[in-house]
Motif scaffolding. Structure first.
Motif, PDB file in Angstrom:
ATOM      1  N   PRO A 121      72.396   2.384  40.762  1.00  0.00           N
ATOM      2  CA  PRO A 121      71.500   3.561  41.874  1.00  0.00           C
ATOM      3  C   PRO A 121      70.053   3.539  41.512  1.00  0.00           C
ATOM      4  O   PRO A 121      69.097   4.089  42.603  1.00  0.00           O
ATOM      5  N   LEU A 122      69.201   3.352  40.453  1.00  0.00           N
ATOM      6  CA  LEU A 122      68.064   3.207  39.834  1.00  0.00           C
ATOM      7  C   LEU A 122      67.201   2.512  41.172  1.00  0.00           C
ATOM      8  O   LEU A 122      66.066   3.272  41.745  1.00  0.00           O
ATOM      9  N   ALA A 123      67.606   1.157  41.814  1.00  0.00           N
ATOM     10  CA  ALA A 123      67.519   0.810  42.299  1.00  0.00           C
ATOM     11  C   ALA A 123      66.451   1.375  44.159  1.00  0.00           C
ATOM     12  O   ALA A 123      65.264   0.886  44.303  1.00  0.00           O
ATOM     13  N   HIS A 124      67.624   2.571  43.941  1.00  0.00           N
ATOM     14  CA  HIS A 124      67.417   2.809  45.502  1.00  0.00           C
ATOM     15  C   HIS A 124      66.164   4.696  44.969  1.00  0.00           C
ATOM     16  O   HIS A 124      65.113   4.739  45.361  1.00  0.00           O
ATOM     17  N   ALA A 125      66.979   5.297  43.673  1.00  0.00           N
ATOM     18  CA  ALA A 125      65.542   5.985  43.045  1.00  0.00           C
ATOM     19  C   ALA A 125      64.778   5.491  42.868  1.00  0.00           C
ATOM     20  O   ALA A 125      63.902   7.059  43.256  1.00  0.00           O
ATOM     21  N   ALA A 126      64.469   4.803  42.088  1.00  0.00           N
ATOM     22  CA  ALA A 126      62.976   4.809  41.670  1.00  0.00           C
ATOM     23  C   ALA A 126      62.075   4.518  42.760  1.00  0.00           C
ATOM     24  O   ALA A 126      60.454   5.598  42.961  1.00  0.00           O
ATOM     25  N   VAL A 127      61.960   4.571  43.495  1.00  0.00           N
ATOM     26  CA  VAL A 127      60.953   4.109  44.888  1.00  0.00           C
ATOM     27  C   VAL A 127      60.783   5.579  45.342  1.00  0.00           C
ATOM     28  O   VAL A 127      59.348   6.167  46.238  1.00  0.00           O
ATOM     29  N   LEU A 128      61.450   6.826  44.971  1.00  0.00           N
ATOM     30  CA  LEU A 128      61.259   8.133  45.644  1.00  0.00           C
ATOM     31  C   LEU A 128      60.457   8.048  44.207  1.00  0.00           C
ATOM     32  O   LEU A 128      59.595   9.713  44.260  1.00  0.00           O
ATOM     33  N   LEU A 129      60.585   8.209  43.290  1.00  0.00           N
ATOM     34  CA  LEU A 129      59.735   8.832  42.297  1.00  0.00           C
ATOM     35  C   LEU A 129      57.808   8.342  41.840  1.00  0.00           C
ATOM     36  O   LEU A 129      58.000   7.396  42.597  1.00  0.00           O
ATOM     37  N   PRO A 130      57.307   9.062  41.925  1.00  0.00           N
ATOM     38  CA  PRO A 130      56.136   8.418  41.873  1.00  0.00           C
ATOM     39  C   PRO A 130      55.250   7.594  41.105  1.00  0.00           C
ATOM     40  O   PRO A 130      54.669   6.629  41.135  1.00  0.00           O
ATOM     41  N   SER A 131      56.549   7.504  39.807  1.00  0.00           N
ATOM     42  CA  SER A 131      56.146   5.877  39.356  1.00  0.00           C
ATOM     43  C   SER A 131      56.675   4.931  40.492  1.00  0.00           C
ATOM     44  O   SER A 131      55.754   3.952  40.576  1.00  0.00           O
ATOM     45  N   GLY A 132      57.875   4.214  40.820  1.00  0.00           N
ATOM     46  CA  GLY A 132      57.419   3.989  41.929  1.00  0.00           C
ATOM     47  C   GLY A 132      57.189   3.375  42.933  1.00  0.00           C
ATOM     48  O   GLY A 132      56.787   2.426  42.999  1.00  0.00           O
ATOM     49  N   ALA A 133      56.858   4.763  43.442  1.00  0.00           N
ATOM     50  CA  ALA A 133      56.133   4.535  45.039  1.00  0.00           C
ATOM     51  C   ALA A 133      54.433   3.950  43.973  1.00  0.00           C
ATOM     52  O   ALA A 133      54.268   3.532  44.724  1.00  0.00           O
ATOM     53  N   LEU A 134      54.077   4.585  42.779  1.00  0.00           N
ATOM     54  CA  LEU A 134      52.924   3.577  42.472  1.00  0.00           C
ATOM     55  C   LEU A 134      52.308   2.793  42.140  1.00  0.00           C
ATOM     56  O   LEU A 134      51.891   1.452  42.042  1.00  0.00           O
ATOM     57  N   GLY A 135      53.643   1.929  41.792  1.00  0.00           N
ATOM     58  CA  GLY A 135      54.233  -0.026  41.598  1.00  0.00           C
ATOM     59  C   GLY A 135      53.863  -0.046  42.573  1.00  0.00           C
ATOM     60  O   GLY A 135      53.356  -0.658  43.100  1.00  0.00           O
ATOM     61  N   GLU A 136      54.919   0.165  43.238  1.00  0.00           N
ATOM     62  CA  GLU A 136      54.826  -0.257  44.848  1.00  0.00           C
ATOM     63  C   GLU A 136      53.640  -0.442  45.281  1.00  0.00           C
ATOM     64  O   GLU A 136      53.270  -1.151  46.394  1.00  0.00           O
ATOM     65  N   ALA A 137      52.867   1.493  45.682  1.00  0.00           N
ATOM     66  CA  ALA A 137      51.367   0.985  46.200  1.00  0.00           C
ATOM     67  C   ALA A 137      50.393  -0.050  45.440  1.00  0.00           C
ATOM     68  O   ALA A 137      49.299  -1.179  46.312  1.00  0.00           O
ATOM     69  N   MET A 138      50.581  -0.213  43.806  1.00  0.00           N
ATOM     70  CA  MET A 138      49.674  -1.483  43.501  1.00  0.00           C
ATOM     71  C   MET A 138      49.712  -2.524  43.722  1.00  0.00           C
ATOM     72  O   MET A 138      49.243  -3.791  44.363  1.00  0.00           O
TER      73      MET A 138
END
Lengths: 260, 371
Positions: free
Chosen positions: A208-225
């Motif tokens: 489930p982390l695969a779906h949840a992490a993109v909603l975390l600020p950490s995941g969003a920042l990682g995706e943005a970078m």
């Protein structure tokens, strides 16, 4: 006793211009962080170790999606660097300043609470600049050749992440005991680094982390970078997530932050 | 009187005059342009509650320019909370606070450059060097005091490059005081400025406070050090349970109440003071003598200056073998004391006369029990 000349004898107490006050505070905060051994460990040494470790060793079997290892890993390390400074380092520094009365004392000077906050944010950005120079330097030495055209997107992603994580740092620092903040800020950094979608894309995380992490600020920042450096643009979804977190955490910090 | 008709300051004229040392007249003239000339800090009916419990409960306080105002009280009396309301760090739950005629919370921006603050816990960042910190605070002001001169005055150069973390308590206090005054404030709040200081540091701090007073600065300090209040303060507010319970100059406080003097006797323990007090009170004030002699056991406690309205001698054995009498000390009174000792065949180790000290007043007012 001449009233005519007396007023000139005593300079009327006055504040320095706001720009000078905030610049002084930003420089003061930056020096305080860069001089503190533990802060340097978290903000500089840790990201560099992670970078070298992920690129030069193979104890993690990375799916680099066709990119070179260094190209794939460096954006995540930059995101980690933003987190370590805007969140962990700032939360701990602010919490201890709060406990020691530093926040209250500086709030009684012409700097005021607003100036103190502005100085802290600028201090964070200054430390991040140092981090980027060091990390990018090491990455280049390891073979990283980024597109220079990606720079505006990287800066944008960095600013969004800084806003969200600084808000989280202030929310923690303004509500918990200093020792509690010390523990929580470090623990959260470790958890988000391992399972928050910072270093590696969220979709590579388990279950489930695969779906949840993109909603975390950490995941969003990682995706943005990664978006900025690998694809030349920041995904709109990450921007929305980071803005949402900034608004929510910022509102929380504004409401709940205790100066005493 | 130059205060009332002080002309509006002409900036051009002010700029050409060129002197830099603050003077009392200049401060007073500057103050005359403010809403209230004579009062720097005015607290009326201040109430502050924490979790529903009133820590400050209807407190009144006034501090004037060119004067040291001491807020004296036991721990937990509400001193720090009162000061923090004046500094704009806490919002009152009731009453009004005016500093230089302004509201410390609503007008914080206007007041910050004019108000210097030394917090009880210092409030100093721990990771920076002492003088670096002072220079940083100075950078917040347009025309701060020269940092080196101030550091010299307070002896900060000896540890200028030591981080605050490694300073002793007294050294930190001196840095904090320097930070409070570096902006040339009109009002200074010092919360227990001498805590943890060695005698030399204290002297340096007191000298600086006197210098500020001479320059026309209003100084408000909290303390529970009697000698600090007695030596420094022009005006003392004794605070307990969130209220001012006595107020006045040190002289007024020590003269008030039961009498202007004390007789302290060190002798054998367990002597009955009743006959002596009867003798002492008989010639001048029969009424109070009757009051005292009607109480068969010896008076065990000095009544407070508030409770005993009448003039008259009171006394007690404050510790075993030490008797403290309070009343109008004159040669006849001393003769009565020695006669009382002679009747009992007791040779006193010492008999000393003196004024009531501020400490006596304070303990009478706030009680002698630990809390």
């Amino acid at each position: 006793m001449s009233v005519q000349t007396a007023p000139a004898a005593a300079p009327t107490p006055a504040a320095a211009p706001a720009v000078r006050r905030i610049a002084a505070q930003a420089s003061f905060e930056t020096r305080a962080i860069l001089r503190n051994g533990e802060q340097l460990l978290v903000t500089i040494v840790l990201p560099v170790l992670v970078l070298v470790g992920l690129v030069r060793t193979s104890f993690l079997d990375l799916d680099t999606q066709g990119y070179t290892r260094i190209d794939f890993v460096t954006p995540g390390v930059l995101a980690l660097a933003v987190m370590s400074t805007a969140f962990t380092s700032q939360a701990i520094a602010t919490a201890f300043d709060r406990r020691n009365g530093v926040l209250r004392l500086m709030a009684t000077t012409p700097l005021g609470r607003g100036g103190l906050l502005a100085g802290k944010v600028l201090g964070v950005l200054a430390v991040e600049l140092v981090q980027v120079v060091v990390i990018a330097g090491v990455a280049v030495a390891l073979g990283w050749r980024p597109e220079l055209g990606a720079l505006p997107a990287v800066v944008g992603a960095g600013l969004l992440g800084t806003a969200a994580f600084t808000a989280l740092a202030l929310l923690l620092a303004g509500t918990l005991r200093a020792e509690g903040v010390l523990a929580v800020a470090n623990l959260v950094l470790v958890l988000l680094t391992v399972g928050g979608g910072v270093l590696l894309p969220a979709e590579q995380l388990a279950g489930p982390l695969a779906h949840a992490a993109v909603l975390l600020p950490s995941g969003a920042l990682g995706e943005a970078m990664r978006g900025a450096l690998l694809h030349g643009s920041v995904p709109a979804f990450s921007v929305v997530v980071l803005l949402g977190w900034t608004a929510a955490l910022g509102a929380g910090a504004a409401r709940l932050f205790r100066w005493h | 009187m130059p205060l009332s008709d002080a002309p509006a300051i002409d900036p051009a004229q002010a700029a050409t005059a060129g002197a830099t040392t603050p003077t009392a007249e200049a401060r007073a003239a500057g103050a005359a342009t403010g809403p209230d000339q004579a009062v720097a800090v005015e607290v009326r009916g201040l109430v502050k509650r924490y979790d529903g419990r009133a820590v400050v409960d209807g407190l009144d306080l006034v501090a004037r320019p060119g004067a040291v105002t001491a807020v004296l009280g036991p721990n937990g009396a509400g001193k720090t909370t009162t000061i923090e309301c004046c500094e704009g760090l806490r919002s009152p739950d009731g009453g009004t606070v005016r500093v230089l005629g302004r509201d410390p919370v609503a007008d914080a921006r206007a007041l910050r450059p004019r108000v210097g603050v030394m917090l009880q816990d210092g409030g100093l960042p721990t990771g920076v060097r002492a003088l670096e910190l002072l220079r940083h605070v100075a950078a917040m002001y347009a025309t701060p005091r020269p940092v080196d001169e101030l550091a010299e005055r307070l002896g900060l150069h000896g540890f200028a490059r030591t981080t605050v973390r490694r300073l002793s308590g007294g050294q930190r206090q001196r840095v904090a005081l320097a930070a409070a005054v570096v902006g040339r404030p009109d009002v200074v709040f010092l919360d227990e400025p001498s805590a943890g200081m060695d005698p030399q540091s204290r002297r340096a701090v007191w000298d600086l406070v006197r210098e500020l007073r001479a320059d026309g600065v209003a100084i408000v300090l909290t303390t529970h050090l009697m000698d600090e209040a007695a030596d420094l303060a022009d005006h003392v507010h004794v605070v307990d349970h969130g209220r001012v319970i006595a107020s006045g100059s040190v002289r007024e406080l020590t003269d008030a109440g039961t009498g202007p003097g004390t007789v302290r006797i060190e002798a054998a323990p367990g002597l009955d003071l009743t006959p002596l007090l009867t003798t002492l009170n008989t010639p001048s004030t029969p009424l109070s003598a009757g009051y005292l002699s009607s109480q068969s056991p010896p008076v065990q406690q000095i009544p407070s200056t508030q409770r005993s309205g009448q003039e008259g001698w009171v006394g007690s054995e404050s510790e075993a073998g030490v008797y403290t009498l309070t009343g109008a000390v004159d040669p006849a009174a001393l003769a009565a004391v020695t006669a009382w000792l002679a009747e009992r065949g007791v040779l006193a180790r010492s008999v000393t006369t003196g004024r009531r000290t501020l400490e006596d007043v304070f303990l009478d007012l706030t009680g002698r029990n630990l809390r």
